[in-house]
Write a protein that holds these residues in place. Structure first.
Motif, PDB file in Angstrom:
ATOM      1  N   ALA A 167       0.846  -1.197   0.000  1.00  0.00           N
ATOM      2  CA  ALA A 167       0.000   0.000   0.000  1.00  0.00           C
ATOM      3  C   ALA A 167       0.881   1.246   0.000  1.00  0.00           C
ATOM      4  CB  ALA A 167      -0.912  -0.004   1.220  1.00  0.00           C
ATOM      5  N   GLU A 168       0.361   2.330  -0.549  1.00  0.00           N
ATOM      6  CA  GLU A 168       1.150   3.564  -0.610  1.00  0.00           C
ATOM      7  C   GLU A 168       1.431   4.112   0.786  1.00  0.00           C
ATOM      8  OE1 GLU A 168       2.554   4.971  -3.232  1.00  0.00           O
ATOM      9  OE2 GLU A 168       1.782   3.394  -4.544  1.00  0.00           O
ATOM     10  N   PHE A 169       0.410   4.131   1.636  1.00  0.00           N
ATOM     11  CA  PHE A 169       0.539   4.641   2.997  1.00  0.00           C
ATOM     12  C   PHE A 169      -0.069   3.634   3.965  1.00  0.00           C
ATOM     13  CE2 PHE A 169       0.155   8.313   0.162  1.00  0.00           C
ATOM     14  CZ  PHE A 169       1.289   9.034   0.488  1.00  0.00           C
ATOM     15  N   GLN A 170       0.382   3.678   5.227  1.00  0.00           N
ATOM     16  CA  GLN A 170      -0.191   2.785   6.216  1.00  0.00           C
ATOM     17  C   GLN A 170      -1.617   3.223   6.572  1.00  0.00           C
ATOM     18  OE1 GLN A 170       2.597   4.810   6.516  1.00  0.00           O
ATOM     19  NE2 GLN A 170       3.287   4.608   8.623  1.00  0.00           N
ATOM     20  N   SER A 171      -2.403   2.280   7.083  1.00  0.00           N
ATOM     21  CA  SER A 171      -3.789   2.581   7.437  1.00  0.00           C
ATOM     22  C   SER A 171      -3.842   3.574   8.596  1.00  0.00           C
ATOM     23  CB  SER A 171      -4.531   1.296   7.842  1.00  0.00           C
ATOM     24  OG  SER A 171      -4.602   0.403   6.763  1.00  0.00           O
ATOM     25  N   GLU A 172      -4.814   4.462   8.540  1.00  0.00           N
ATOM     26  CA  GLU A 172      -4.987   5.426   9.618  1.00  0.00           C
ATOM     27  C   GLU A 172      -5.515   4.711  10.860  1.00  0.00           C
ATOM     28  OE1 GLU A 172      -6.475   5.493   6.710  1.00  0.00           O
ATOM     29  OE2 GLU A 172      -5.715   7.217   5.597  1.00  0.00           O
ATOM     30  N   GLU A 173      -5.001   5.070  12.023  1.00  0.00           N
ATOM     31  CA  GLU A 173      -5.396   4.396  13.255  1.00  0.00           C
ATOM     32  C   GLU A 173      -6.884   4.545  13.521  1.00  0.00           C
ATOM     33  OE1 GLU A 173      -4.071   4.133  17.978  1.00  0.00           O
ATOM     34  OE2 GLU A 173      -3.465   5.851  16.759  1.00  0.00           O
ATOM     35  N   VAL A 174      -7.460   5.668  13.130  1.00  0.00           N
ATOM     36  CA  VAL A 174      -8.872   5.923  13.419  1.00  0.00           C
ATOM     37  C   VAL A 174      -9.779   4.891  12.756  1.00  0.00           C
ATOM     38  CG1 VAL A 174      -9.329   7.450  11.438  1.00  0.00           C
ATOM     39  CG2 VAL A 174     -10.586   7.780  13.589  1.00  0.00           C
ATOM     40  N   ALA A 175      -9.290   4.250  11.693  1.00  0.00           N
ATOM     41  CA  ALA A 175     -10.112   3.294  10.965  1.00  0.00           C
ATOM     42  C   ALA A 175     -10.122   1.910  11.592  1.00  0.00           C
ATOM     43  CB  ALA A 175      -9.638   3.199   9.515  1.00  0.00           C
ATOM     44  N   CYS A 176      -9.204   1.645  12.520  1.00  0.00           N
ATOM     45  CA  CYS A 176      -9.078   0.264  13.015  1.00  0.00           C
ATOM     46  C   CYS A 176      -8.813   0.187  14.515  1.00  0.00           C
ATOM     47  CB  CYS A 176      -7.972  -0.460  12.248  1.00  0.00           C
ATOM     48  SG  CYS A 176      -6.368   0.360  12.290  1.00  0.00           S
ATOM     49  N   THR A 177      -9.338   1.148  15.276  1.00  0.00           N
ATOM     50  CA  THR A 177      -9.097   1.123  16.718  1.00  0.00           C
ATOM     51  C   THR A 177     -10.382   1.423  17.484  1.00  0.00           C
ATOM     52  OG1 THR A 177      -7.545   1.889  18.422  1.00  0.00           O
ATOM     53  CG2 THR A 177      -8.534   3.560  17.016  1.00  0.00           C
ATOM     54  N   ASP A 178     -10.369   1.153  18.769  1.00  0.00           N
ATOM     55  CA  ASP A 178     -11.492   1.451  19.652  1.00  0.00           C
ATOM     56  C   ASP A 178     -11.641   2.976  19.753  1.00  0.00           C
ATOM     57  OD1 ASP A 178     -13.304   1.744  21.685  1.00  0.00           O
ATOM     58  OD2 ASP A 178     -12.218   0.519  23.137  1.00  0.00           O
ATOM     59  N   LEU A 179     -12.837   3.472  19.524  1.00  0.00           N
ATOM     60  CA  LEU A 179     -13.059   4.926  19.463  1.00  0.00           C
ATOM     61  C   LEU A 179     -13.651   5.501  20.746  1.00  0.00           C
ATOM     62  CD1 LEU A 179     -14.592   5.215  15.863  1.00  0.00           C
ATOM     63  CD2 LEU A 179     -12.196   5.405  16.537  1.00  0.00           C
ATOM     64  N   ALA A 180     -13.650   4.724  21.841  1.00  0.00           N
ATOM     65  CA  ALA A 180     -14.312   5.184  23.063  1.00  0.00           C
ATOM     66  C   ALA A 180     -13.756   6.517  23.555  1.00  0.00           C
ATOM     67  CB  ALA A 180     -14.190   4.127  24.156  1.00  0.00           C
ATOM     68  N   ASN A 181     -12.438   6.642  23.591  1.00  0.00           N
ATOM     69  CA  ASN A 181     -11.834   7.886  24.084  1.00  0.00           C
ATOM     70  C   ASN A 181     -12.078   9.031  23.110  1.00  0.00           C
ATOM     71  OD1 ASN A 181      -9.923   9.114  26.163  1.00  0.00           O
ATOM     72  ND2 ASN A 181      -8.926   9.667  24.250  1.00  0.00           N
TER      73      ASN A 181
END
Length: 838
Positions: free
Chosen positions: A344-358
């Protein structure tokens, strides 16, 4: 001279004329070190400060020390830093290097940022969820409060078009790097163990180059394995050093600064912490595994799992650039050139694959309560957002409208994930507060035990207590990471201070831990209450309240415990391994979850349908806490019993004669072809059983009585009088033949409405009648005199003109005494047998 220096004047002018700027500077250009000091002299900054965001603690401290040395000062004068639980800042500080959580708190507490003129987002390509949030909040501050606030986003590898568009089409400045050429070699993937492949390439690199070697590996375990194997295999006298996030900051800093007196070559085994920000002196060769650990959120279980995956092209470029900082270097990639093109050109954004509770709690504190109202740089899955809202509501940090509660505002002050902050706010007595602070600190850091053989959090709490009172005695008891223990105790003291108490572990005993730890953990992880599945062959598998299965390792000391609260667990699709958990009793569960427990009675017929079997259960989520058999159906629960059985066995359990089935088939068919007609089906009737049946059987107390109760009129009453007339008109019960005979219409789901009738009865019916407001022709199954099907048609007119004659020709031979006229359209309907001649 660093390449960036000849562009600093242009950089200052662009920021003077624009609110925001995107700087893409290749590795070695000097953006992190030269840009902040140069911008301190910018006229537009006036007397305001610069805040520079660095994603990692060690990078923030390292850059602060370096910049201070450039000014001939100590850290805390012109240049200072602030990381979690540590800061060196004075009244003279004009450039603050901070980590992500620190910047978010500052934005939340003081949205106007009156003393800050510029915020720099360094190494933004890492796209952590905190960096995305901080940029979003800073952009809103700029647009709403501070027209003079400047934003500078920097990285070597970044999607400049995306960031520029997000910053209202900010200008993009690109600067070439200052690195030396790096020779790339593709060594292919390991055919066996990764460590063996790495050490083999390391032997080659040490022979072929003269400087130090940097090895990129996915995780801490891989680093340890490689160091162990390299110690055994390497003949050269080299220094083998680890570098990863959990390593104490002091040890990380030793790796970054090579002692001037040291002449030994170094091999540094690092995770992607060494990919950017940190400059490691003396590196001339890089061995890149091409792998990294990524924490992935599983929406089904609410758990996260640590996956090993391939890096992006941008990361590969960053890693290779480390070999060319001081001279021409070499990078050995442990994959093929073809595989390089597939990255992939860039790594995946953390917001797309993490717990969003905080994140959701922070947004609510900012006043944003709806997904659609967030100015996302990269929007996460909406389901993840909704699940985070639900969790925060369950923790009482958000109300039902996703507005932050007073408790939610307090939770944010701890700098903890919402679960742990909520737990601390539930603590009442000093003993609870002490245990809660230790738990929160333990669970917000890496595990203090080394190669732990037990998931029991009580063991870790006791270790903390022993260490705080007698370090030497604690060292002898179990293998643990002393630096992490010290960090945990420091955090616990900070949390205690926020709770207006003092951490005093000398007053804590095992009995206190047993009494309070499980209770407090249940406040933090209400969805992770776990019950032993109870099978004799599987004493290590558990069911979580959220419905997901988890398991203990076969050697775990917690094996056999009936109830657990799972704090840390691998979020695999099936039976993820429990890493840390606490024990809890059912009495404690009942005391915490009293208002959340659901009691239900369920009934079913036994196989012979002669008796009803009842069971009363007490549930919490997917877990049954208790159950008991019911030998008789209580009179006030008979309706619930009927409902349960009908839902499992269908309507035929009731008094269900043929006319009920026939009526339902008619209504269901008409609902399918006339959208304006009322929805009607067996599923619909079962779903609505509370409305049309149960209120009318309140005097029935036995299955026998129910079987005798006529439900036809109640079922029909699901339609209004007008709808019943429509049903009779457009889906009639029967068809009257030209001879006057009444024949029932069968409303078959597959074949449509059909009548079966002897052919001679149909003489005189020139065309097929149409039902459903003229949409559907009636289907005729025409029968022989022996009532066997001889032709099926939905087009009688065509039948009389064509296929009738073939049928008649064949039938005359079989049934010579019956009528098979040559002119069927002139024939009268009636009996099939020929009339006698006088």
């Amino acid at each position: 001279m660093l390449p960036i220096q000849q562009h600093l004047t242009e950089l200052q002018k662009l920021l003077a004329n624009h609110k925001s700027l995107v700087l893409q500077a290749e590795p070695g250009a000097g953006k992190s070190t030269a840009v902040p000091l140069a911008l301190l002299q910018a006229p537009w900054l006036a007397d305001k400060k610069i805040v520079m965001l660095e994603p990692r603690r060690v990078a923030a401290k390292s850059i602060a020390h370096y910049l201070s040395s450039q000014l001939g000062e100590k850290v805390g004068q012109t240049v200072g830093y602030q990381v979690r639980n540590e800061h060196k800042i004075s009244q003279h500080t004009r450039l603050e290097i901070v980590t992500e959580g620190v910047l978010t708190r500052r934005l939340q507490n003081d949205p106007e940022l009156a003393d800050i003129g510029l915020i720099i987002f360094d190494e933004f390509h890492e796209r952590s969820i905190h960096a995305d949030l901080a940029l979003m909040l800073a952009l809103e501050v700029q647009e709403a409060y501070r027209d003079d606030l400047k934003l500078l986003v920097m990285s070597a590898t970044i999607d400049t078009a995306q960031i520029s568009a997000y910053l209202n089409h900010a200008p993009v400045m690109q600067v070439a790097g200052g690195t030396f050429p790096v020779d790339l070699t593709y060594a292919g993937k390991a055919s066996g163990y990764l460590a063996e492949h790495v050490v083999k390439q390391l032997q080659y690199a040490l022979t072929d180059s003269s400087g130090d070697v940097l090895v990129f590996l996915p995780g801490q375990a891989d680093i340890k394995r490689c160091i162990q194997l390299a110690t055994e295999k390497l003949e050269q006298a080299v220094e083998l050093l680890p570098l990863y996030g959990a390593l104490p900051l002091a040890q990380q800093e030793l790796v970054l600064r090579k002692p001037t007196t040291s002449k030994a070559r170094r091999v540094i085994f690092a995770t992607n912490i060494a990919e950017t920000s940190l400059t490691i002196e003396g590196i001339t060769a890089v061995i890149d595994s091409g792998l990294e650990k990524v924490l992935t959120y599983d929406a089904k279980s609410g758990l996260s799992r640590l996956d090993t995956g391939y890096i992006s092209k941008a990361s590969a470029k960053q890693r290779a650039g480390r070999a060319g900082r001081v001279q021409a270097g070499r990078c050995i990639r442990l994959w093929s050139e073809a595989e390089q093109h597939a990255l992939a050109e860039f790594q995946s954004e953390e917001v797309a694959c993490t717990d969003l509770a905080n994140l959701v709690l922070e947004l609510a504190a900012w006043g944003i309560t709806d997904f659609a109202d967030v100015n996302w740089l990269t929007p996460p899955p909406k389901l993840h957002y909704q699940l985070a809202c639900e969790l925060n509501q369950q923790l009482n940090l958000l109300d039902k409208n996703n507005k932050i509660t007073a408790q939610g505002q307090q939770a944010l002050t701890f700098g903890l994930e919402p679960r742990l902050a909520s737990m601390l706010l539930r603590c009442q007595s000093d003993i609870e507060k002490n245990i809660g602070c230790l738990l929160a600190a333990l669970l917000s850091e890496r595990d203090i035990l080394i190669n732990a053989d037990s998931s029991d959090i009580s063991q870790r709490l006791l270790l903390l207590i022993d260490y705080a009172q007698d370090k030497q005695a604690a060292r002898a008891s179990v293998r643990f990471n002393q630096n992490t223990v010290s960090q945990v105790l420091t955090l616990a003291r900070a949390f205690a201070q926020k709770l207006s108490t003092k951490l005093d572990v000398s007053k804590l005993a095992l009995a206190d831990i047993q009494q309070y730890a499980g209770l407090l953990l249940l406040h933090a992880y209400p969805d992770r209450l776990a019950k032993l599945r109870g099978t004799t062959n599987s004493a290590n598998t558990y069911l979580l309240a959220n419905g997901r299965g988890v398991s203990l390792r076969e050697s775990d000391a917690m094996l056999g415990q009936t109830w657990l609260v799972v704090c840390d667990c691998d979020g695999k699709n099936k039976d993820g391994v429990i890493f840390v958990c606490g024990q809890i009793s059912q009495a404690q569960i009942d005391s915490v979850l009293t208002d959340k427990l659901v009691e239900q009675s369920h009934y079913r017929l036994d196989d012979k349908k002669e008796a009803v079997i009842g069971r009363r259960t007490k549930r919490y989520g997917a877990i049954v806490l208790s159950e008991q058999n019911l030998s008789q159906i209580p009179a006030d629960e008979f309706s619930a019993c009927v409902k349960d059985i009908v839902q499992t066995q269908g309507l035929t359990f009731l008094n269900w004669p043929k006319r009920c089935q026939a009526w339902l088939q008619r209504a269901e068919w008409l609902a399918g072809v006339m959208p304006d007609f009322a929805p009607m089906s067996a599923e619909y009737l079962i779903e609505q059983i509370d409305n049309w049946l149960l209120p009318y059987i309140n005097k029935i107390t036995s299955i026998k009585q129910l079987k005798q109760f006529d439900i036809f009129d109640l079922m029909v009453a699901n339609l209004t009088w007008e709808q019943q007339q429509l049903l009779q008109q457009h889906a009639p019960e029967s068809y009257q033949t030209p001879s006057g005979k009444t024949v029932p219409i069968i409303y078959d789901e597959a074949q449509g409405p059909t009548v079966s009738v002897i052919l001679q009865e149909m003489f005189g019916q020139l065309e097929s009648p149409k039902l459903a407001n003229g949409q559907v022709p009636l289907r005729f199954e025409l029968l022989s005199p022996a009532r066997r099907p001889i032709q099926t048609t939905s087009d009688l007119a065509n039948f009389w003109r064509s296929s009738y004659f073939e049928v008649a020709k064949e039938m005359r031979g079989r049934y010579p005494k019956h009528r098979w006229p040559e002119k069927p359209l002139e024939e009268k309907p009636g009996r099939s047998i020929k009339h006698k001649q006088n």
